[in-house]
Scaffold this motif. Structure first.
Motif, mmCIF file in Angstrom:
data_model
loop_
_atom_site.group_PDB
_atom_site.id
_atom_site.type_symbol
_atom_site.label_atom_id
_atom_site.label_comp_id
_atom_site.label_asym_id
_atom_site.label_seq_id
_atom_site.Cartn_x
_atom_site.Cartn_y
_atom_site.Cartn_z
ATOM 1 N N LYS A 90 59.399 -65.531 55.098
ATOM 2 C CA LYS A 90 60.075 -65.866 53.852
ATOM 3 C C LYS A 90 59.746 -67.279 53.363
ATOM 4 O O LYS A 90 59.556 -68.195 54.152
ATOM 5 N N ILE A 91 59.706 -67.414 52.056
ATOM 6 C CA ILE A 91 59.746 -68.710 51.386
ATOM 7 C C ILE A 91 61.087 -68.796 50.684
ATOM 8 O O ILE A 91 61.414 -67.940 49.846
ATOM 9 N N GLU A 92 61.869 -69.823 51.022
ATOM 10 C CA GLU A 92 63.194 -69.974 50.445
ATOM 11 C C GLU A 92 63.214 -71.175 49.509
ATOM 12 O O GLU A 92 62.496 -72.157 49.715
ATOM 13 N N LYS A 93 64.040 -71.093 48.498
ATOM 14 C CA LYS A 93 63.996 -72.084 47.427
ATOM 15 C C LYS A 93 64.601 -73.424 47.828
ATOM 16 O O LYS A 93 63.981 -74.478 47.657
ATOM 17 N N ASP A 94 65.820 -73.391 48.352
ATOM 18 C CA ASP A 94 66.553 -74.640 48.564
ATOM 19 C C ASP A 94 66.698 -75.028 50.032
ATOM 20 O O ASP A 94 66.933 -76.206 50.336
ATOM 21 N N THR A 95 66.579 -74.077 50.923
ATOM 22 C CA THR A 95 66.836 -74.364 52.343
ATOM 23 C C THR A 95 65.560 -74.548 53.149
ATOM 24 O O THR A 95 65.602 -74.637 54.371
ATOM 25 N N GLN A 96 64.424 -74.608 52.478
ATOM 26 C CA GLN A 96 63.143 -74.781 53.166
ATOM 27 C C GLN A 96 62.384 -75.917 52.514
ATOM 28 O O GLN A 96 62.209 -75.948 51.290
ATOM 29 N N GLY A 97 61.935 -76.859 53.354
ATOM 30 C CA GLY A 97 61.186 -77.986 52.832
ATOM 31 C C GLY A 97 59.698 -77.796 52.973
ATOM 32 O O GLY A 97 59.219 -76.790 53.522
ATOM 33 N N PRO A 98 58.920 -78.759 52.485
ATOM 34 C CA PRO A 98 57.460 -78.669 52.615
ATOM 35 C C PRO A 98 57.043 -78.647 54.078
ATOM 36 O O PRO A 98 57.708 -79.216 54.945
ATOM 37 N N TRP A 99 55.891 -77.985 54.334
ATOM 38 C CA TRP A 99 55.384 -77.930 55.707
ATOM 39 C C TRP A 99 54.749 -79.247 56.121
ATOM 40 O O TRP A 99 54.954 -79.735 57.218
ATOM 41 N N TRP A 100 53.956 -79.848 55.224
ATOM 42 C CA TRP A 100 53.159 -81.013 55.593
ATOM 43 C C TRP A 100 53.900 -82.281 55.192
ATOM 44 O O TRP A 100 54.986 -82.272 54.650
ATOM 45 N N HIS A 101 53.248 -83.409 55.431
ATOM 46 C CA HIS A 101 53.851 -84.705 55.184
ATOM 47 C C HIS A 101 53.450 -85.227 53.808
ATOM 48 O O HIS A 101 52.707 -84.588 53.063
ATOM 49 N N GLY A 102 53.926 -86.385 53.476
ATOM 50 C CA GLY A 102 53.521 -87.052 52.245
ATOM 51 C C GLY A 102 54.071 -86.351 51.011
ATOM 52 O O GLY A 102 55.174 -85.810 51.005
ATOM 53 N N SER A 103 53.264 -86.337 49.951
ATOM 54 C CA SER A 103 53.712 -85.790 48.676
ATOM 55 C C SER A 103 53.404 -84.316 48.519
ATOM 56 O O SER A 103 53.731 -83.717 47.493
ATOM 57 N N ASP A 104 52.788 -83.700 49.519
ATOM 58 C CA ASP A 104 52.441 -82.293 49.411
ATOM 59 C C ASP A 104 53.716 -81.449 49.390
ATOM 60 O O ASP A 104 54.653 -81.686 50.160
ATOM 61 N N ILE A 105 53.757 -80.437 48.512
ATOM 62 C CA ILE A 105 54.968 -79.627 48.364
ATOM 63 C C ILE A 105 54.813 -78.236 48.955
ATOM 64 O O ILE A 105 55.745 -77.431 48.878
ATOM 65 N N GLN A 106 53.667 -77.944 49.564
ATOM 66 C CA GLN A 106 53.447 -76.583 50.038
ATOM 67 C C GLN A 106 54.465 -76.201 51.115
ATOM 68 O O GLN A 106 54.699 -76.945 52.073
ATOM 69 N N LYS A 107 55.030 -75.003 50.965
ATOM 70 C CA LYS A 107 55.911 -74.427 51.961
ATOM 71 C C LYS A 107 55.142 -73.351 52.727
ATOM 72 O O LYS A 107 54.338 -72.626 52.134
ATOM 73 N N VAL A 108 55.420 -73.232 54.010
ATOM 74 C CA VAL A 108 54.713 -72.273 54.855
ATOM 75 C C VAL A 108 55.712 -71.623 55.801
ATOM 76 O O VAL A 108 56.537 -72.305 56.405
ATOM 77 N N SER A 109 55.612 -70.309 55.935
ATOM 78 C CA SER A 109 56.269 -69.584 57.023
ATOM 79 C C SER A 109 55.199 -68.766 57.712
ATOM 80 O O SER A 109 54.629 -67.839 57.111
ATOM 81 N N SER A 110 54.906 -69.117 58.960
ATOM 82 C CA SER A 110 53.787 -68.506 59.662
ATOM 83 C C SER A 110 54.151 -68.276 61.112
ATOM 84 O O SER A 110 54.881 -69.067 61.721
ATOM 85 N N ILE A 111 53.641 -67.183 61.671
ATOM 86 C CA ILE A 111 53.741 -66.937 63.109
ATOM 87 C C ILE A 111 52.333 -66.802 63.643
ATOM 88 O O ILE A 111 51.411 -66.385 62.928
ATOM 89 N N GLN A 112 52.130 -67.150 64.925
ATOM 90 C CA GLN A 112 50.788 -67.214 65.475
ATOM 91 C C GLN A 112 50.816 -66.909 66.959
ATOM 92 O O GLN A 112 51.822 -67.147 67.633
ATOM 93 N N THR A 113 49.688 -66.414 67.459
ATOM 94 C CA THR A 113 49.609 -66.022 68.871
ATOM 95 C C THR A 113 48.975 -67.092 69.737
ATOM 96 O O THR A 113 48.884 -66.914 70.954
ATOM 97 N N GLY A 114 48.514 -68.191 69.146
ATOM 98 C CA GLY A 114 47.904 -69.265 69.912
ATOM 99 C C GLY A 114 48.016 -70.578 69.170
ATOM 100 O O GLY A 114 48.067 -70.604 67.933
ATOM 101 N N MET A 115 48.070 -71.681 69.926
ATOM 102 C CA MET A 115 48.192 -72.998 69.314
ATOM 103 C C MET A 115 47.858 -74.055 70.355
ATOM 104 O O MET A 115 48.160 -73.901 71.542
ATOM 105 N N ARG A 116 47.222 -75.121 69.925
ATOM 106 C CA ARG A 116 46.972 -76.275 70.795
ATOM 107 C C ARG A 116 46.804 -77.510 69.934
ATOM 108 O O ARG A 116 46.506 -77.419 68.730
ATOM 109 N N ASP A 117 47.009 -78.674 70.532
ATOM 110 C CA ASP A 117 46.896 -79.929 69.792
ATOM 111 C C ASP A 117 45.542 -80.019 69.100
ATOM 112 O O ASP A 117 44.502 -79.777 69.711
ATOM 113 N N GLY A 118 45.569 -80.397 67.828
ATOM 114 C CA GLY A 118 44.339 -80.604 67.079
ATOM 115 C C GLY A 118 43.741 -79.350 66.489
ATOM 116 O O GLY A 118 42.714 -79.430 65.796
#
Length: 595
Positions: A90-118
Motif C-alpha cells: 500500500k501507498i498511504e496518503k497521510d500515515t506514510q512518509g518518503p522512503w529516501w532522505h532529503g527532499s525526495d518525496i517518493q513513497k515505497v512499500s516493498s518486500i524482498q527475499t534478500g538484502m545486504r549493506d550497499g
C-alpha cells in the motif's frame, strides 16, 4: 529499482493459464480475472509457493524493510495488509512518509527475499546510514517464477516485480525488471508492461528493453506473469503466452522484490493526483518458484556448510556500517582471493565497522587479517566483537593493539589474533586506526576459524596466499574452478608457485585443476614443502603430466603423498607447460588432508 525525476547512474515448458483475460495481440477479449495456474507443471518441481494464506508476511521468506542501508529503518518499512489470501502493498496518503532522505518525496512499500549493506547503489548521492543484518531468505539462480497480481492505474504510481544480483562478488548486481507497470500505461484497450535488463556493473550483460503490450487494461483484473530463467536465456510470459525472450542470462544468485512506488515523475509514472483515493494497492495473489531436476542437483552440489576447522568467513555475508569505495566492497575480504581488497572511502573517520553475518551460530578462536602495502594502507588497530543474535549485545573478544607492517608493496602480510572460543551469528570488526598514505586503508582478506578442530577433506589452499608471476594470482586459490590464474607470456622455466599459510597446516594430497589443458596446462611439475620458507623437502618428484581436454571442461591431476605436518609453505615447480597461447594457466591448486 528507484524511479524518480532522475535517471539511473551511468521453461521451455508450456504454462497452463486457463482462460485469458486479454490477448497480447491487437484484439481485446472481455475483461476477467485470469485464474491461478495449476500448481503442477510438467518438467518442473515446485520449490516455493507463497499463497499469502496468513495475515502476516512469512519472515523466513520476505523482509518488509526496503534497502534500509540507504535510509532509516522506519522509512524503509512496507505498508501492507493480507486479507483473504491477497497481499496488498500500500501507498498511504497521510500515515506514510518518503522512503529516501532529503527532499525526495517518493513513497515505497516493498518486500524482498534478500538484502545486504550497499545493495543496489542506484544513485551517486547514496550513502550508508548504518549496518543492517543481511537477509538471505531466498537468493537463487535459474528456474521458472510466477506471480499472479493486479496493479493500480493511478498517476504517479508504478508497480514492480524485479530481481537483482545478491552482490556476493563485485559485478554480480544486474537488475531484471520482470515487470514495471506505470499507472498511466494502463489503458482501456492496451497496456504497456515494461521489461528490462539493466547490467549495472555486470560486464557480461547489456542494456535491453523487452516491453510488451497486452490488449487490455491490466489494472482492472488479476493476471499471471511468468518468468523462465535458464543458463541459455530468459523468457517472459503473460497469462500463459510467451511474449518476449532474450539470449541474455545472469549466472549468479538474485533476490526478488515486489514493490509499489509513488512519486511525481512526469516522464515515467506521471503526476500524483492529490485528490486520488487512498490507499493505493498493488495486490499479489501468489508467488511461486519451480526448478528442474538438473537445477536442484546443481544447487545440492553447490550447497555447503562449513566443515570443522574450515575458514568460516566465506560462509558469511560481509557488510559495513559506513561507506566504502564502491568498487572494492567488504565481500572482497572474504572471497579467498588475497589480492582483492576491501578499500575504505578516502579520509575515513574512525572507528569504522565491518560485519560478518552468518545464518547459524558459529564457534571460533582465531582471526587472521591480510593486507598488502601495509605501511601505506594497512589497519593499525582493530577490535573484534560478537553477537549471539547477530544484531544486539555486542561482546568484545579480542583486540590487536597497535600493529605495524613490514612492507609497502604488493606482497601480502598477515596478522593473527587468537582468543578464547567465542560463539555468535555475527562478528564485528572495529577498525580504530590505519595507515593512510593514499588517504584510504584496505583489508585484503580475513580468516575466521576454530583452531581446536582439525580440518579433514577441506581445501586448505583457500586460506593461503599464493606467490607467482601472474597478474591474477589470487584466482589460483579462490575456490572457484571456473576461473584460472595465468602466467606471464613466454615464461622461462622452471617457474615457481608458492602457497604460504599464516599458521601451519597438515596434508596428504595435492590437486591440480586446469581447463584448455592441452593448450595451457603445466606438463612437468614437482612439489616441495617447508616449515619456515628456507629449508625445503621434496614430497612429489618431477612428474610428467599428460592432458586430454581442449575446452572449458576442468581436468584434474591428483598427487597423493605421505602425510606432512607443520607446513607453512608449499612450492610447485613448473618445468614445462603447453604454451599454445604463449602462457600457462592453472584454475585451482588445492591441498587436502584426506581422512
Amino acid at each position: 529499482m528507484f524511479k524518480a525525476n532522475i535517471t539511473k547512474r551511468a521453461v521451455s515448458a508450456a504454462v497452463c493459464a486457463g482462460l485469458l483475460a486479454c490477448t497480447v495481440g491487437p484484439s481485446a477479449a472481455l475483461a476477467a480475472d485470469t485464474p491461478p495456474s495449476p500448481l503442477e507443471k510438467a518438467g518442473w518441481n515446485l520449490v516455493l509457493s507463497e499463497e499469502f494464506s496468513d495475515p502476516v508476511l512469512n519472515p523466513t521468506l520476505f523482509s518488509d524493510s526496503y534497502l534500509p542501508h540507504w535510509t532509516t529503518q522506519e522509512q524503509s518499512l512496507a505498508h501492507y495488509d493480507v486479507t483473504d489470501g491477497i497481499l496488498s502493498l500500500k501507498i498511504e496518503k497521510d500515515t506514510q512518509g518518503p522512503w529516501w532522505h532529503g527532499s525526495d518525496i517518493q513513497k515505497v512499500s516493498s518486500i524482498q527475499t534478500g538484502m545486504r549493506d550497499g545493495m543496489h547503489l542506484f544513485w551517486d548521492s547514496c550513502y550508508i546510514t548504518g549496518h543492517h543484518r543481511a537477509v538471505t531468505n531466498f537468493e537463487t539462480r535459474y528456474g521458472y517464477f510466477e506471480l499472479r497480481a493486479r496493479v493500480p492505474h493511478d498517476g504517479g504510481l508504478h508497480s514492480a516485480w524485479w530481481m537483482i544480483g545478491n552482490e556476493e562478488h563485485p559485478g554480480r548486481n544486474a537488475e531484471l525488471d520482470l515487470f514495471e507497470i506505470c499507472g498511466p500505461d494502463c489503458g482501456s484497450k492496451k497496456s504497456r508492461v515494461r521489461v528490462s535488463v539493466h547490467p549495472w556493473d555486470d560486464p557480461n550483460l547489456k542494456e535491453q528493453s523487452l516491453d510488451y503490450y497486452p490488449a487490455c487494461d491490466v489494472s482492472q483484473d488479476f493476471h499471471v506473469y511468468g518468468f523462465e530463467w535458464l543458463p541459455t536465456g530468459m523468457k517472459f510470459y503473460f497469462d500463459g503466452q510467451l511474449v518476449k525472450e532474450t539470449a541474455q542470462s545472469p549466472n549468479y544468485k538474485m533476490a526478488t522484490f515486489l514493490g509499489i512506488y509513488e512519486n511525481n515523475a512526469p516522464l515515467w509514472s506521471g503526476t500524483i493526483d492529490p485528490n486520488g483515493v487512498y490507499p493505493k494497492r498493488f495486490e499479489v495473489d501468489y508467488f511461486r518458484v519451480y526448478k528442474t531436476d538438473e537445477m536442484l542437483a546443481q544447487e545440492a552440489a553447490e550447497a555447503a556448510a562449513p566443515a570443522e576447522g574450515q575458514n568460516l568467513a566465506p560462509f558469511a555475508v560481509a557488510g559495513g556500517g559506513q561507506d566504502w569505495k564502491w568498487t572494492s566492497p567488504p565481500s572482497n575480504m572474504i572471497d579467498c582471493d588475497p589480492y582483492s581488497a576491501l578499500q575504505s572511502k578516502d579520509n575515513p573517520t574512525f572507528p569504522q565497522y565491518y560485519y560478518l553475518d552468518w545464518a547459524d551460530t558459529q564457534t571460533f578462536d582465531t582471526f587472521i587479517l591480510k593486507a598488502a602495502y601495509g605501511q601505506g594502507q594497512g589497519p593499525t588497530n582493530w577490535e573484534l566483537e560478537v553477537s549471539e543474535d547477530g544484531q544486539t549485545g555486542w561482546t568484545p573478544v579480542a583486540a590487536s593493539g597497535d600493529v605495524s607492517w613490514n612492507g609497502n608493496d604488493w606482497q601480502v602480510e598477515e596478522r593473527v589474533l587468537t582468543f578464547p572460543q567465542a560463539q555468535g551469528r555475527a562478528l564485528r570488526i572495529k577498525v580504530n586506526s590505519a595507515n593512510l598514505q593514499w588517504k584510504h586503508y584496505a583489508i585484503n582478506e580475513v580468516i575466521v576459524k576454530d583452531s581446536t578442530a582439525a580440518p579433514v577433506n577441506v581445501n586448505l589452499a583457500t586460506e593461503s596466499t599464493p606467490v607467482l608471476n601472474s597478474e591474477n594470482g589470487g584466482l589460483l586459490v579462490d575456490g572457484n574452478r571456473a576461473t584460472a590464474a595465468q602466467s606471464r607470456d613466454r615464461p622461462g622455466f622452471p617457474q615457481e608457485i608458492t602457497l604460504a599459510w599464516a599458521q601451519p597446516v597438515d596434508f596428504n594430497q595435492i590437486q591440480l585443476h586446469c581447463w584448455y589443458a592441452r593448450d595451457q596446462a603445466p606438463t612437468s611439475v614437482s612439489f616441495e614443502v617447508s616449515a619456515e620458507g628456507e629449508t625445503w623437502t621434496e614430497v612429489v618428484p618431477q612428474t610428467a603430466l599428460s592432458w586430454q581436454t581442449t575446452g572449458t571442461e576442468v581436468e584434474q591431476k591428483t598427487f597423493d603423498l605421505a602425510p606432512v605436518q607443520g607446513v607453512r609453505y608449499l612450492r610447485m615447480k613448473v618445468y614445462a607447460a603447453n604454451l599454445t597461447w604463449k602462457h600457462f594457466a592453472v584454475n585451482e591448486l588445492e591441498v587436502y588432508h584426506v581422512g
